[in-house]
Motif scaffolding. Sequence first.
Motif, PDB file in Angstrom:
ATOM      1  N   PHE A  13     109.742  97.312  89.743  1.00 24.24           N
ATOM      2  CA  PHE A  13     109.065 100.000  89.483  1.00 24.24           C
ATOM      3  C   PHE A  13     108.643 100.085  90.827  1.00 24.24           C
ATOM      4  CE2 PHE A  13     108.158  97.050  85.584  1.00 24.24           C
ATOM      5  CZ  PHE A  13     108.918  97.612  84.321  1.00 24.24           C
ATOM      6  N   ARG A  37     107.549  92.717 104.137  1.00 23.79           N
ATOM      7  CA  ARG A  37     107.866  93.072 103.626  1.00 23.79           C
ATOM      8  C   ARG A  37     108.188  94.260 104.094  1.00 23.79           C
ATOM      9  NH1 ARG A  37     110.325  91.566  99.868  1.00 23.79           N
ATOM     10  NH2 ARG A  37     109.804  91.819  98.108  1.00 23.79           N
ATOM     11  N   ASN A  81     100.750 100.658  91.758  1.00 22.57           N
ATOM     12  CA  ASN A  81     101.919 100.188  90.706  1.00 22.57           C
ATOM     13  C   ASN A  81     101.645  98.800  91.405  1.00 22.57           C
ATOM     14  OD1 ASN A  81     105.005  99.825  89.716  1.00 22.57           O
ATOM     15  ND2 ASN A  81     104.691  99.592  91.775  1.00 22.57           N
ATOM     16  N   TYR A 155      95.417  88.308  83.518  1.00 26.47           N
ATOM     17  CA  TYR A 155      96.300  89.448  83.355  1.00 26.47           C
ATOM     18  C   TYR A 155      95.955  90.647  82.272  1.00 26.47           C
ATOM     19  CZ  TYR A 155     100.188  92.488  83.864  1.00 26.47           C
ATOM     20  OH  TYR A 155     101.206  93.411  83.731  1.00 26.47           O
ATOM     21  N   VAL A 186     109.807  93.236  81.652  1.00 28.50           N
ATOM     22  CA  VAL A 186     110.940  93.936  82.113  1.00 28.50           C
ATOM     23  C   VAL A 186     111.158  92.383  83.003  1.00 28.50           C
ATOM     24  CG1 VAL A 186     112.090  94.863  84.101  1.00 28.50           C
ATOM     25  CG2 VAL A 186     111.601  95.938  82.053  1.00 28.50           C
ATOM     26  N   THR A 188     111.365  90.703  87.001  1.00 29.44           N
ATOM     27  CA  THR A 188     110.598  91.562  87.797  1.00 29.44           C
ATOM     28  C   THR A 188     109.519  90.045  88.271  1.00 29.44           C
ATOM     29  OG1 THR A 188     108.615  92.062  86.886  1.00 29.44           O
ATOM     30  CG2 THR A 188     110.510  93.716  87.621  1.00 29.44           C
TER      31      THR A 188
HETATM   32  N1  LIG Z   1     107.938  93.502  84.696  1.00 28.51           N
HETATM   33  C1  LIG Z   1     106.997  93.825  84.066  1.00 28.51           C
HETATM   34  O1  LIG Z   1     107.221  93.110  82.542  1.00 28.51           O
HETATM   35  C2  LIG Z   1     106.044  94.387  83.325  1.00 28.51           C
HETATM   36  C3  LIG Z   1     105.055  94.489  82.547  1.00 28.51           C
HETATM   37  C4  LIG Z   1     103.924  95.103  82.718  1.00 28.51           C
HETATM   38  C5  LIG Z   1     102.864  95.882  83.424  1.00 28.51           C
HETATM   39  N2  LIG Z   1     103.795  95.572  84.482  1.00 28.51           N
HETATM   40  C6  LIG Z   1     102.888  96.541  85.495  1.00 28.51           C
HETATM   41  O2  LIG Z   1     104.154  96.902  86.435  1.00 28.51           O
HETATM   42  C7  LIG Z   1     104.034  97.128  87.810  1.00 28.51           C
HETATM   43  C8  LIG Z   1     104.606  96.964  89.034  1.00 28.51           C
HETATM   44  O3  LIG Z   1     105.127  95.358  88.712  1.00 28.51           O
HETATM   45  P1  LIG Z   1     106.330  94.911  88.816  1.00 28.51           P
HETATM   46  O4  LIG Z   1     106.785  94.365  87.694  1.00 28.51           O
HETATM   47  O5  LIG Z   1     107.715  95.861  89.486  1.00 28.51           O
HETATM   48  O6  LIG Z   1     106.537  93.052  89.435  1.00 28.51           O
HETATM   49  P2  LIG Z   1     107.147  92.764  91.093  1.00 28.51           P
HETATM   50  O7  LIG Z   1     108.270  93.133  91.245  1.00 28.51           O
HETATM   51  O8  LIG Z   1     105.897  91.639  91.577  1.00 28.51           O
HETATM   52  O9  LIG Z   1     105.827  94.203  92.100  1.00 28.51           O
HETATM   53  C9  LIG Z   1     104.829  94.608  92.058  1.00 28.51           C
HETATM   54  C10 LIG Z   1     104.623  94.650  93.358  1.00 28.51           C
HETATM   55  O10 LIG Z   1     103.745  94.970  93.772  1.00 28.51           O
HETATM   56  C11 LIG Z   1     103.727  93.998  95.322  1.00 28.51           C
HETATM   57  N3  LIG Z   1     101.700  93.378  95.028  1.00 28.51           N
HETATM   58  C12 LIG Z   1     101.242  92.527  94.955  1.00 28.51           C
HETATM   59  N4  LIG Z   1     100.219  91.923  95.029  1.00 28.51           N
HETATM   60  C13 LIG Z   1     100.081  92.873  96.517  1.00 28.51           C
HETATM   61  C14 LIG Z   1      98.825  92.492  97.397  1.00 28.51           C
HETATM   62  N5  LIG Z   1      98.065  92.191  97.969  1.00 28.51           N
HETATM   63  N6  LIG Z   1      99.320  93.299  98.140  1.00 28.51           N
HETATM   64  C15 LIG Z   1     100.345  93.702  98.389  1.00 28.51           C
HETATM   65  N7  LIG Z   1     101.213  94.394  97.052  1.00 28.51           N
HETATM   66  C16 LIG Z   1     101.162  93.254  96.828  1.00 28.51           C
HETATM   67  C17 LIG Z   1     103.851  93.200  95.532  1.00 28.51           C
HETATM   68  O11 LIG Z   1     104.569  92.744  97.141  1.00 28.51           O
HETATM   69  P3  LIG Z   1     105.990  91.251  97.405  1.00 28.51           P
HETATM   70  O12 LIG Z   1     106.973  91.876  96.686  1.00 28.51           O
HETATM   71  O13 LIG Z   1     105.612  91.012  98.467  1.00 28.51           O
HETATM   72  O14 LIG Z   1     105.723  90.126  96.001  1.00 28.51           O
HETATM   73  C18 LIG Z   1     104.768  94.350  94.256  1.00 28.51           C
HETATM   74  O15 LIG Z   1     106.343  94.662  95.774  1.00 28.51           O
HETATM   75  C19 LIG Z   1     102.216  95.913  88.096  1.00 28.51           C
HETATM   76  O16 LIG Z   1     101.300  96.509  88.289  1.00 28.51           O
HETATM   77  C20 LIG Z   1     103.028  94.935  86.824  1.00 28.51           C
HETATM   78  O17 LIG Z   1     101.604  94.842  86.308  1.00 28.51           O
HETATM   79  C21 LIG Z   1     105.109  94.716  84.714  1.00 28.51           C
END
Ligand SMILES: NC(=O)c1ccc[n+]([C@@H]2O[C@H](COP(=O)([O-])OP(=O)(O)OC[C@H]3O[C@@H](n4cnc5c(N)ncnc54)[C@H](OP(=O)(O)O)[C@@H]3O)[C@@H](O)[C@H]2O)c1
Length: 259
Positions: A13, A37, A81, A155, A186, A188
């Motif tokens: 996202f 990254r 995020n 989580y 989604v 991801t």
């Molecule tokens: N996807 C879903 O279904 C969903 C649903 C509800 C809420 N969310 C929330 O949406 C937000 C974005 O998640 P997403 O779904 O887009 O997943 P994602 O593609 O894994 O994105 C998460 C991002 O956070 C970064 N991150 C994780 N740990 C980190 C750390 N220790 N230091 C710095 N950066 C870090 C990741 O870096 P890397 O790319 O290097 O790993 C990635 O860029 C999150 O807060 C997630 O909990 C997602």
Amino acid sequence: MVRVFITGSADGFGLEAARQLVEHGHSVYLHARNQSRAADAKAACPGAAGVLVANLASMKETRELADQVNAIGNFDAIILNAGMLYGPFRKTPDTGIPAMVFVNVLAPYILACLLHRPKRLIFIASQLHQQADTSADDIFWFERGENGFQDFPAYCDSKLHVMLVANAVARRFQGTSVVSVHPGWVATKVGGADAPDKLEDGVETYVMLAEGEYDQNLTGKYFVPKKQIGTPLPASNDISLQEKVVKACEDVTGLKLSD
Ligand SMILES: NC(=O)c1ccc[n+]([C@@H]2O[C@H](COP(=O)([O-])OP(=O)(O)OC[C@H]3O[C@@H](n4cnc5c(N)ncnc54)[C@H](OP(=O)(O)O)[C@@H]3O)[C@@H](O)[C@H]2O)c1
């Protein structure tokens, strides 16, 4: 033109919202966990104004990130995020807290304490906060420890806890619209392969909030995909629970969330 900072914008996202905001002509600062990254993020979103680097499972690096952001100047919108879900406890060296809880709860708290206040501060939560344990006991797993750890319930709890932080911030920060967002389920790294929702529906909400295309007198609200306002778990509005989480974060970080 607005100036926006998005944590965790090397993927998912955060990256897609950054891309769209750049397309709309905004000044967007990305963030990634390390230099490698950061290079990926910049390649995927070449029009970004810059990429900041910090591992958000590290107290020191999270604090340094706040300094880097503040040195750039004032931001219209900051989207907290970055998040993670699956995997083992991964004890963080400086606190002993599981990495997921650090990234999902403590890093947003630290940034909220230290960043210069933007016009809009956006915490990314999840609808899974509805499945959380509402006691807010043992937020950082000091009592249950590594043996009791299960990533999925941890989580869900972390996402309620970050909403409680967001709503505590909303009560304190006059003049900043502070909101929480469920971006959709989604596919991801966080969402997993079987997720049914569309990335673009959640990104629409990110872009609207970043651009300020909503009633900014709204604060302490919970947004969902397609720019809609959702109904959070009533516990997220419980002030004593909010303050319990804030106190726990303050005890671990030594940082106070000021009025
Ligand atoms: N996807 C879903 O279904 C969903 C649903 C509800 C809420 N969310 C929330 O949406 C937000 C974005 O998640 P997403 O779904 O887009 O997943 P994602 O593609 O894994 O994105 C998460 C991002 O956070 C970064 N991150 C994780 N740990 C980190 C750390 N220790 N230091 C710095 N950066 C870090 C990741 O870096 P890397 O790319 O290097 O790993 C990635 O860029 C999150 O807060 C997630 O909990 C997602």
